[in-house]
Scaffold this motif. Structure first.
Motif, PDB file in Angstrom:
ATOM      1  N   LEU A  33      17.827  -6.047  -5.903  1.00 41.95           N
ATOM      2  CA  LEU A  33      16.721  -5.779  -5.280  1.00 41.95           C
ATOM      3  C   LEU A  33      16.688  -6.188  -3.905  1.00 41.95           C
ATOM      4  N   PRO A  34      17.170  -7.228  -3.502  1.00 41.53           N
ATOM      5  CA  PRO A  34      16.959  -7.722  -1.760  1.00 41.53           C
ATOM      6  C   PRO A  34      17.960  -6.421  -0.822  1.00 41.53           C
ATOM      7  N   VAL A  35      19.129  -5.831  -1.672  1.00 44.28           N
ATOM      8  CA  VAL A  35      19.750  -4.852  -0.770  1.00 44.28           C
ATOM      9  C   VAL A  35      18.946  -3.393  -0.981  1.00 44.28           C
ATOM     10  N   ASP A  36      18.110  -3.286  -1.935  1.00 45.36           N
ATOM     11  CA  ASP A  36      16.915  -2.313  -1.938  1.00 45.36           C
ATOM     12  C   ASP A  36      16.168  -2.438  -0.567  1.00 45.36           C
ATOM     13  N   PHE A  41      14.942   1.174   0.830  1.00 44.24           N
ATOM     14  CA  PHE A  41      14.553   1.897  -0.291  1.00 44.24           C
ATOM     15  C   PHE A  41      13.053   1.412  -1.160  1.00 44.24           C
ATOM     16  N   LEU A  42      12.743  -0.078  -0.859  1.00 47.41           N
ATOM     17  CA  LEU A  42      11.668  -0.677  -1.204  1.00 47.41           C
ATOM     18  C   LEU A  42      10.779  -1.154   0.090  1.00 47.41           C
ATOM     19  N   GLU A  43       9.717  -1.338  -0.066  1.00 47.32           N
ATOM     20  CA  GLU A  43       8.819  -2.014   1.000  1.00 47.32           C
ATOM     21  C   GLU A  43       8.780  -3.557   0.570  1.00 47.32           C
ATOM     22  N   LEU A  47       8.394  -5.584  -3.676  1.00 39.32           N
ATOM     23  CA  LEU A  47       9.571  -6.124  -4.516  1.00 39.32           C
ATOM     24  C   LEU A  47       9.106  -6.571  -5.797  1.00 39.32           C
ATOM     25  N   LEU A  48       8.181  -7.597  -5.955  1.00 38.45           N
ATOM     26  CA  LEU A  48       7.864  -7.896  -7.212  1.00 38.45           C
ATOM     27  C   LEU A  48       7.548  -6.986  -8.008  1.00 38.45           C
ATOM     28  N   ARG A  49       6.817  -5.962  -7.893  1.00 44.02           N
ATOM     29  CA  ARG A  49       6.396  -4.920  -8.772  1.00 44.02           C
ATOM     30  C   ARG A  49       7.925  -4.111  -9.257  1.00 44.02           C
ATOM     31  N   ALA A  50       8.823  -3.844  -8.231  1.00 47.50           N
ATOM     32  CA  ALA A  50       9.931  -3.152  -8.680  1.00 47.50           C
ATOM     33  C   ALA A  50      10.855  -4.158  -9.250  1.00 47.50           C
TER      34      ALA A  50
END
Length: 152
Positions: A33-36, A41-43, A47-50
């Motif tokens: 997730l942090p790499v995304d 790829f993520l805002e 992050l929490l929703r993803a």
């Protein structure tokens, strides 16, 4: 080969392997997730929703793979008296097979390619770790004379 062999403990082996595989999947998500976010790829706000979406999708599949690996390991221990290392290897390889089948057979890959491969490897390692951990607990309980205790 003269040392005593712990019982297969099928229920506990399935639970330990499922928990180990789920933990392996969670560890991959903590890195992915942090790499995304870094790769764009993520805002940051998503992050929490993803994290929740990935966890809901990937942790149950990993736990199922680990449970299947634990069941196969317990059966192998019961039917052929497989030693702890062989039981752990069989549990891990079975869990990896389930993860690989979900990824490559069903073309289900919600993560980036490197993270998906890491997920496959970590659920196998987690299932193997769970099996080894259970064997260590059973051996310690047997040495202490409490092999039949419910919390052994």
């Amino acid at each position: 080969m003269d040392e005593p062999l712990q019982p297969p403990a099928p229920g506990r082996r399935v639970l330990f392997c499922a928990a180990g595989a789920a933990l392996g999947a969670a560890l991959v998500l903590l890195v992915a997730l942090p790499v995304d976010v870094i790769q764009g790829f993520l805002e940051g706000g998503d992050l929490l929703r993803a994290a929740g979406s990935y966890a809901v999708a990937m942790v149950p599949v990993a736990a199922l793979a680990g449970a299947l690996g634990g069941g196969v390991g317990a059966y192998s221990r019961w039917s052929t008296a497989t030693r702890p290392r062989g039981t752990a290897m069989l549990a891990g390889i079975t869990a990896v097979g389930v993860g690989a089948m979900a990824t490559f057979g069903l073309l289900w890959a919600p993560l980036a390619a490197w993270a998906q491969i890491g997920w496959i490897i970590m659920i196998g390692a987690g299932a193997a770790f769970g099996s080894r951990w259970l064997d260590a607990r059973l051996a310690a309980a047997e040495a202490a004379g409490t092999a039949g205790a419910p919390n052994a």
